[in-house]
Design an enzyme around this catalytic site. Structure first.
Site, PDB file in Angstrom:
ATOM      1  N   SER A 235       0.665  -1.253  -0.098  1.00  0.00           N
ATOM      2  CA  SER A 235       0.475   0.414  -0.122  1.00  0.00           C
ATOM      3  C   SER A 235       0.867   1.261   0.277  1.00  0.00           C
ATOM      4  O   SER A 235       0.180   2.421  -0.695  1.00  0.00           O
ATOM      5  CB  SER A 235      -1.171  -0.298   1.435  1.00  0.00           C
ATOM      6  OG  SER A 235      -1.724  -0.963   0.985  1.00  0.00           O
ATOM      7  N   HIS A 300      -0.342   3.422   4.147  1.00  0.00           N
ATOM      8  CA  HIS A 300      -0.503   4.122   3.462  1.00  0.00           C
ATOM      9  C   HIS A 300      -0.402   5.534   3.857  1.00  0.00           C
ATOM     10  O   HIS A 300       0.173   6.345   2.988  1.00  0.00           O
ATOM     11  CB  HIS A 300      -2.285   3.945   4.433  1.00  0.00           C
ATOM     12  CG  HIS A 300      -2.913   2.597   4.173  1.00  0.00           C
ATOM     13  ND1 HIS A 300      -1.847   1.375   4.918  1.00  0.00           N
ATOM     14  CD2 HIS A 300      -3.466   2.092   3.109  1.00  0.00           C
ATOM     15  CE1 HIS A 300      -2.851   0.780   4.565  1.00  0.00           C
ATOM     16  NE2 HIS A 300      -3.413  -0.130   3.400  1.00  0.00           N
TER      17      HIS A 300
END
Length: 361
Positions: A235, A300
């Site tokens: 991610s 993230h």
């Protein structure tokens, strides 16, 4: 032939003579290159054309002086836009679609359409998707995806674990592992749909730099802000690419002529939000292996920060010279400072704070 118009061998000819040369031999040139040459002639305020710029154009190279001449021009291309051209093959339509998906200026779209040869192909994103996501799990562990409840989830040499942070390769190789099939699926979709077109336009070197910078920033962000948690998944790199692309679209909204750009942004944001929300929920869900928590979601956020800083600068203009961009050096310096800070943090902060880390797997 140009030497006839430059008897003193100065390397320049007047725009008037250059125009007459184009009128005589324009039919022999590619129409896209002819349009760029006309734009170059119209944008030049000094009334002369550099011979080397002409050579660069014909050899599909763009010197900085040539780019600056085009940027300073106010002329609009008078012929029909690339989107309006008919009779294109499937591959030509694909290249045209990629140009409109990623480039905000018509002059760059036509240049890319004319010069792109698919050699080399977008190998980096395809390779990282196949190898990173499937090779290790599928061949070594005989499983394509390991759920966080699987007994081998923590017992591998790839994921980042706070007790094993001295093994530097884990700050990169954690992208080979995923916390479930839904985690893998969303990352694969975003990576291929966004990463492959970006690599086709900007090249493997720039896209791989953004991707890897996001991956490293993601694991280092976890080691600084969520010190007791492991991390898995790609991610960080995926969010770096997607956030850079979306930010570039917003910054060049009026120039982006791709169809359904608002819908595409909405779909990308929904997918990112869903995957991020799932990661937050999983992080605070009771772990299958207490006292080790589930993977962190900070990777993230690290990827997003790389995307809206370094990524935006890299994707802002087609074939830009990064060494001439002041913001590039500013954001690169900030990134290097963060990496150095995180390294020293990992060396000293864990012992100074006397944290109780989960046992090694």
């Amino acid at each position: 032939l140009l030497s006839q118009f430059d008897p003193d061998n100065t390397g320049y000819i007047s725009t008037e003579k250059f125009r007459s040369l184009l009128q005589r031999h324009g039919s022999e040139l590619d129409p896209h290159k002819l349009e760029v040459l006309l734009a170059l002639a119209d944008s030049n305020s000094e009334g002369r054309i550099c011979y080397q710029d002409f050579v660069n154009l014909m050899s599909n190279k763009r010197s900085n002086s040539f780019r600056q001449a085009i940027l300073q021009g106010n002329r609009r291309l008078c012929s029909k836009a690339l989107l309006e051209e008919t009779g294109l093959s499937l591959s030509q339509r694909l290249i045209r679609h990629v140009a409109y998906e990623t480039l905000p200026r018509e002059i760059d779209r036509k240049w890319y359409y004319d010069s792109y040869t698919c050699c080399p192909p977008p190998w980096f994103m395809i390779t990282i998707t196949i190898v990173a996501f499937f090779l290790y799990n599928g061949v070594v562990l005989d499983r394509f995806v390991l759920q966080v409840s699987h007994p081998l989830y923590l017992k591998n040499a790839l994921l980042y674990h706070p007790q094993l942070r001295a093994q530097a390769w884990r700050y990169l190789t954690y992208i080979f592992m995923h916390a479930g099939i839904e985690h893998l699926g969303l990352n694969v979709v975003l990576q291929l749909l966004v990463g492959v077109p970006l690599e086709m336009v900007h090249g493997a070197a720039r896209i791989s730099f953004v991707y890897i910078a996001g991956v490293v920033a993601g694991s280092l962000a976890v080691s600084v802000a969520d010190m007791r948690a492991p991390v898995v998944g790609s991610s960080g790199g995926v969010y770096a690419l997607v956030s850079a692309h979306l930010a570039n679209i917003v910054m060049n909204w009026s120039g982006m002529k791709c169809q359904f750009k608002l819908l595409r942004m909405a779909v990308a944001l929904i997918c990112m939000s869903f995957e991020f929300g799932r990661a937050v929920w999983l992080r605070f869900h009771p772990s299958a292996y207490p006292p080790c928590p589930h993977p962190s979601f900070m990777a993230h956020l690290g990827g997003v920060m790389v995307g809206i800083t370094l990524g935006v600068i890299i994707l802002r203009n087609y074939e830009q010279r990064l060494q001439d961009q002041t913001l590039w050096w500013i954001f690169l310096s900030i990134y290097i400072i963060f990496v150095l800070f995180a390294i020293f943090w990992n060396i000293f902060a864990y012992s100074l704070l006397d944290l109780k880390l989960p046992p090694p797997p």
